[in-house]
Design an enzyme around this catalytic site. Structure first.
Site, PDB file in Angstrom:
ATOM      1  N   ASP A  33       0.816  -1.394  -0.049  1.00 33.17           N
ATOM      2  CA  ASP A  33      -0.048  -0.038  -0.091  1.00 33.17           C
ATOM      3  C   ASP A  33       0.745   1.287  -0.121  1.00 33.17           C
ATOM      4  O   ASP A  33       1.628   1.398   0.987  1.00 33.17           O
ATOM      5  CB  ASP A  33      -1.071  -0.019   1.196  1.00 33.17           C
ATOM      6  N   TYR A  54     -10.441  13.863  -6.488  1.00 28.73           N
ATOM      7  CA  TYR A  54      -9.261  13.198  -7.508  1.00 28.73           C
ATOM      8  C   TYR A  54      -8.585  14.362  -8.045  1.00 28.73           C
ATOM      9  O   TYR A  54      -7.243  14.251  -8.195  1.00 28.73           O
ATOM     10  CB  TYR A  54     -10.054  12.331  -8.505  1.00 28.73           C
TER      11      TYR A  54
END
Length: 197
Positions: A55, A143
């Protein structure tokens, strides 16, 4: 031997980058998070690539991957996640997760890659942003903000690392036919295509 690390390497742009780097003679390590099915398909397609689960938003996982690599010549920060919704519907948790992965992952991977690149007396970092980081995308505020951060980070780190012969660049793709955009309907796809000059 030239060594490359590609984040988000099991599908879409990342997988295409891995394939191109293998063809260019790099020994490629690619990271993914959670997508075991995608990793299985990617391993079958590119057996020369080492696919590792990590991750990019967790510093200890990033540090561990880079510590185990024998060297590094190229880092491609491609890992990213998206969300779609009106600003009033985005949760603080969703915002934080997108920023941690999209911007934080670029920071952490760059931070831990620099020692390896300095040991080679140069190298390259390529960050994958988005046109939404430049223009903003309606209903994609988190985003867009995260990719805008990637663009600003790239400019700053490029100046910082240039004296060490490490180039830092950013690419801002437009709409690419990847799994990230699979939520689009046929009508929405047609509308996007119609907006491309």
């Amino acid at each position: 031997m030239k060594y490359a690390l590609v984040t988000g390497g099991t599908k879409g742009i990342g997988l295409a980058v891995c394939k191109a780097l293998c063809g260019a003679g790099y020994l490629v390590t690619a990271l993914y998070d959670r997508d075991e099915e995608g990793a299985k398909r990617a391993r079958a397609l590119l057996p020369a690539v080492t696919f590792l689960r990590a991750d990019v938003s967790r510093e200890e996982e990033v540090a561990d991957v880079l510590a185990k690599m024998p060297a590094l010549d190229l880092l491609v920060n491609n890992a990213g996640i998206s969300s779609f919704g009106q600003i009033q519907d985005i949760t603080a948790e969703e915002w934080d997760r997108i920023m941690r992965v999209n911007a934080g992952g670029v920071f952490l991977c760059t931070k831990h890659a620099v020692k390896k690149l300095l040991a080679r007396e140069g190298g390259a970092i390529v960050n994958v942003a988005s046109v939404w980081g430049q223009t903003g995308g309606s209903c994609e505020s988190a985003y867009s903000a995260s990719k805008g951060a990637v663009i600003a980070f790239t400019k700053a780190v490029a100046k910082e690392l240039a004296p060490s012969h490490i180039t830092v660049n950013c690419v801002s793709p437009g709409m690419i036919d990847t799994a990230m955009n699979s939520r689009l309907t046929t009508e929405e796809r047609a509308e996007v295509i119609n907006e491309i000059p």
